[in-house]
Design a protein around this motif. Structure first.
Motif, PDB file in Angstrom:
ATOM      1  N   ALA A 289       0.949  -1.105   0.074  1.00  0.00           N
ATOM      2  CA  ALA A 289      -0.105   0.211   0.164  1.00  0.00           C
ATOM      3  C   ALA A 289       0.761   1.173  -0.089  1.00  0.00           C
ATOM      4  CB  ALA A 289      -0.914  -0.092   1.049  1.00  0.00           C
ATOM      5  N   VAL A 290       0.629   2.171  -0.985  1.00  0.00           N
ATOM      6  CA  VAL A 290       1.441   3.388  -1.088  1.00  0.00           C
ATOM      7  C   VAL A 290       0.832   4.580  -0.623  1.00  0.00           C
ATOM      8  CG1 VAL A 290       2.843   4.826  -2.716  1.00  0.00           C
ATOM      9  CG2 VAL A 290       2.602   2.310  -2.910  1.00  0.00           C
ATOM     10  N   ASP A 291       1.527   5.305   0.286  1.00  0.00           N
ATOM     11  CA  ASP A 291       0.868   6.492   0.582  1.00  0.00           C
ATOM     12  C   ASP A 291       0.756   7.457  -0.496  1.00  0.00           C
ATOM     13  OD1 ASP A 291       0.210   8.991   1.897  1.00  0.00           O
ATOM     14  OD2 ASP A 291       2.192   9.279   2.484  1.00  0.00           O
ATOM     15  N   LEU A 292      -0.276   7.625  -1.128  1.00  0.00           N
ATOM     16  CA  LEU A 292      -0.459   8.655  -2.157  1.00  0.00           C
ATOM     17  C   LEU A 292      -0.162  10.014  -1.903  1.00  0.00           C
ATOM     18  CD1 LEU A 292      -1.038   8.399  -5.187  1.00  0.00           C
ATOM     19  CD2 LEU A 292      -3.492   8.824  -5.089  1.00  0.00           C
ATOM     20  N   GLU A 293      -0.578  10.522  -0.879  1.00  0.00           N
ATOM     21  CA  GLU A 293      -0.008  12.156  -0.880  1.00  0.00           C
ATOM     22  C   GLU A 293       1.408  12.278  -0.628  1.00  0.00           C
ATOM     23  OE1 GLU A 293      -1.373  15.789   2.089  1.00  0.00           O
ATOM     24  OE2 GLU A 293      -1.913  13.729   2.678  1.00  0.00           O
ATOM     25  N   GLY A 294       1.960  11.600   0.079  1.00  0.00           N
ATOM     26  CA  GLY A 294       3.298  11.580   0.228  1.00  0.00           C
ATOM     27  C   GLY A 294       3.966  11.247  -0.995  1.00  0.00           C
TER      28      GLY A 294
ATOM     29  N   VAL B 163      -2.788   3.670  -2.505  1.00  0.00           N
ATOM     30  CA  VAL B 163      -3.207   2.717  -3.717  1.00  0.00           C
ATOM     31  C   VAL B 163      -2.285   1.596  -3.667  1.00  0.00           C
ATOM     32  CG1 VAL B 163      -3.853   4.767  -5.247  1.00  0.00           C
ATOM     33  CG2 VAL B 163      -1.214   3.967  -4.871  1.00  0.00           C
ATOM     34  N   ARG B 164      -2.552   0.491  -4.318  1.00  0.00           N
ATOM     35  CA  ARG B 164      -1.932  -0.882  -4.486  1.00  0.00           C
ATOM     36  C   ARG B 164      -0.788  -0.652  -5.569  1.00  0.00           C
ATOM     37  NH1 ARG B 164      -5.009  -4.915  -6.171  1.00  0.00           N
ATOM     38  NH2 ARG B 164      -3.455  -6.347  -5.166  1.00  0.00           N
ATOM     39  N   GLY B 165       0.532  -0.961  -5.205  1.00  0.00           N
ATOM     40  CA  GLY B 165       1.375  -0.715  -6.321  1.00  0.00           C
ATOM     41  C   GLY B 165       2.887  -0.793  -5.501  1.00  0.00           C
ATOM     42  N   SER B 166       3.937  -0.159  -6.512  1.00  0.00           N
ATOM     43  CA  SER B 166       5.415  -0.285  -6.078  1.00  0.00           C
ATOM     44  C   SER B 166       5.511   1.012  -5.898  1.00  0.00           C
ATOM     45  CB  SER B 166       6.070  -1.106  -6.885  1.00  0.00           C
ATOM     46  OG  SER B 166       7.554  -0.733  -6.881  1.00  0.00           O
ATOM     47  N   ARG B 167       5.959   1.697  -4.753  1.00  0.00           N
ATOM     48  CA  ARG B 167       6.464   3.143  -4.701  1.00  0.00           C
ATOM     49  C   ARG B 167       7.390   3.360  -5.597  1.00  0.00           C
ATOM     50  NH1 ARG B 167       6.385   7.859  -1.023  1.00  0.00           N
ATOM     51  NH2 ARG B 167       7.945   9.149  -2.170  1.00  0.00           N
ATOM     52  N   PRO B 168       8.470   2.649  -5.569  1.00  0.00           N
ATOM     53  CA  PRO B 168       9.597   3.160  -6.894  1.00  0.00           C
ATOM     54  C   PRO B 168       8.983   3.043  -8.358  1.00  0.00           C
ATOM     55  CG  PRO B 168      10.575   1.653  -5.223  1.00  0.00           C
ATOM     56  CD  PRO B 168       9.006   1.688  -5.015  1.00  0.00           C
ATOM     57  N   LEU B 169       8.278   2.228  -8.567  1.00  0.00           N
ATOM     58  CA  LEU B 169       7.884   2.214  -9.921  1.00  0.00           C
ATOM     59  C   LEU B 169       6.719   3.283 -10.305  1.00  0.00           C
ATOM     60  CD1 LEU B 169       7.431  -1.669 -10.636  1.00  0.00           C
ATOM     61  CD2 LEU B 169       9.105  -0.221 -11.316  1.00  0.00           C
TER      62      LEU B 169
ATOM     63  N   ARG C 245     -11.531   2.678  -7.021  1.00  0.00           N
ATOM     64  CA  ARG C 245     -10.293   2.987  -7.765  1.00  0.00           C
ATOM     65  C   ARG C 245      -9.871   4.420  -7.681  1.00  0.00           C
ATOM     66  NH1 ARG C 245      -7.699  -0.960 -10.246  1.00  0.00           N
ATOM     67  NH2 ARG C 245      -7.682   0.141 -12.264  1.00  0.00           N
ATOM     68  N   VAL C 246      -8.771   4.617  -7.660  1.00  0.00           N
ATOM     69  CA  VAL C 246      -8.009   5.953  -7.593  1.00  0.00           C
ATOM     70  C   VAL C 246      -7.661   6.481  -8.982  1.00  0.00           C
ATOM     71  CG1 VAL C 246      -6.186   7.276  -6.460  1.00  0.00           C
ATOM     72  CG2 VAL C 246      -7.224   5.463  -5.361  1.00  0.00           C
ATOM     73  N   ALA C 247      -8.043   7.832  -9.222  1.00  0.00           N
ATOM     74  CA  ALA C 247      -7.300   8.431 -10.630  1.00  0.00           C
ATOM     75  C   ALA C 247      -6.535   9.564 -10.198  1.00  0.00           C
ATOM     76  CB  ALA C 247      -8.689   9.123 -11.235  1.00  0.00           C
ATOM     77  N   VAL C 248      -5.103   9.407 -10.783  1.00  0.00           N
ATOM     78  CA  VAL C 248      -4.297  10.276 -10.604  1.00  0.00           C
ATOM     79  C   VAL C 248      -4.067  11.303 -11.888  1.00  0.00           C
ATOM     80  CG1 VAL C 248      -1.868  11.071  -9.894  1.00  0.00           C
ATOM     81  CG2 VAL C 248      -3.083   9.228  -8.933  1.00  0.00           C
TER      82      VAL C 248
ATOM     83  N   SER D  83      -5.830   0.836  -8.179  1.00  0.00           N
ATOM     84  CA  SER D  83      -6.742   0.144  -6.995  1.00  0.00           C
ATOM     85  C   SER D  83      -6.391   1.040  -5.796  1.00  0.00           C
ATOM     86  CB  SER D  83      -6.391  -1.326  -7.167  1.00  0.00           C
ATOM     87  OG  SER D  83      -6.893  -1.894  -8.221  1.00  0.00           O
ATOM     88  N   ARG D  84      -7.532   1.223  -5.097  1.00  0.00           N
ATOM     89  CA  ARG D  84      -7.310   1.727  -3.676  1.00  0.00           C
ATOM     90  C   ARG D  84      -6.987   0.747  -2.869  1.00  0.00           C
ATOM     91  NH1 ARG D  84     -11.812   5.102  -0.322  1.00  0.00           N
ATOM     92  NH2 ARG D  84     -10.546   6.156   1.441  1.00  0.00           N
ATOM     93  N   ALA D  85      -5.910   0.981  -1.998  1.00  0.00           N
ATOM     94  CA  ALA D  85      -5.542   0.263  -0.795  1.00  0.00           C
ATOM     95  C   ALA D  85      -6.194   0.681   0.545  1.00  0.00           C
ATOM     96  CB  ALA D  85      -3.990   0.369  -0.679  1.00  0.00           C
TER      97      ALA D  85
END
Length: 210
Positions: free
Chosen positions: A75-80, A102-108, A138-141, A203-205
């Motif tokens: 789970a990646v802190d989106l605001e940070g 969000v679900r994912g890899s912070r570096p990627l 779902r999250v849209a950026v 995807s939202r975490a």
């Protein structure tokens, strides 16, 4: 044979670069230990260490994808994440709901956003605006710029490997699309009257990893 090598190239590059990168990290850490806190070189070395750490995360992420591992294991802190990218590229963070992950890899994901901002600057953008929203699942950026823009007929082609209107490698936006696909997401290009908006969907975490 060439096609097989091309298919495995991301994993091959990640594997081959990990040892030299580890050596560079060790050397930079030793150099940093030799520098006093008040020395102006300390700031430079701290920046080098941060960049090397980001590179390590990228290589590990792509190596995992090449091995078939999912890139959605955290789970990646989106605001940070968005604040870090906005600060690095002098972009405006318009809005991001608090405590959103969000679900994912912070570096990627960070590198994908870097690519979008770099693409905007290369297109002559003076202003880059970043915003995030969600529908509960779902999250849209959105990354919006006022650069030269993309003709509507090319909106789907910008993510093709090797496609470029400006003489570049044509790999930056392809890398964005590949990253989002690996993170169970998607990206689309929306031409504007002035500039372009890229929208990443993820995807939202439920919680941020600590």
């Amino acid at each position: 044979m060439i096609d097989a090598v091309a298919d495995r190239l991301p994993g091959l590059l990640a594997h081959e670069l990990r040892n030299p990168l580890a050596s560079a990290m060790t050397g930079a850490m030793l150099a940093r230990d030799m520098v006093d806190e008040g020395d102006p070189r300390a700031t430079v070395l701290d920046g080098v260490l941060r960049d090397l750490d980001r590179m390590t995360g990228l290589l590990d992420g792509w190596l995992g994808i090449a091995r078939g591992a999912p890139a959605v294991d955290a789970a990646v802190d989106l605001e940070g994440l968005l604040r870090a990218v906005a600060g690095r590229h002098r972009a405006e963070l318009v809005t991001c709901p608090p405590a959103l992950a969000v679900r994912g890899s912070r570096p990627l994901l960070e590198r994908a956003l870097d690519n979008l901002c770099e693409n905007a600057r290369n297109a002559g953008a003076a202003t880059i605006r970043i915003a995030a929203q969600h529908d509960g699942r779902r999250v849209a950026v959105h990354v919006e710029d006022d650069g030269r823009g993309v003709p509507a007929e090319h909106a789907d082609r910008v993510f093709e490997p090797g496609w470029s209107r400006g003489g570049g490698t044509g790999l930056g936006l392809f890398a964005v699309a590949a990253t989002l696909a690996a993170c169970d997401g998607a990206v689309r290009c929306v031409p504007l009257d002035r500039g372009t908006r890229f929208t990443m969907t993820l995807s939202r975490a439920t919680a941020v990893a600590t």
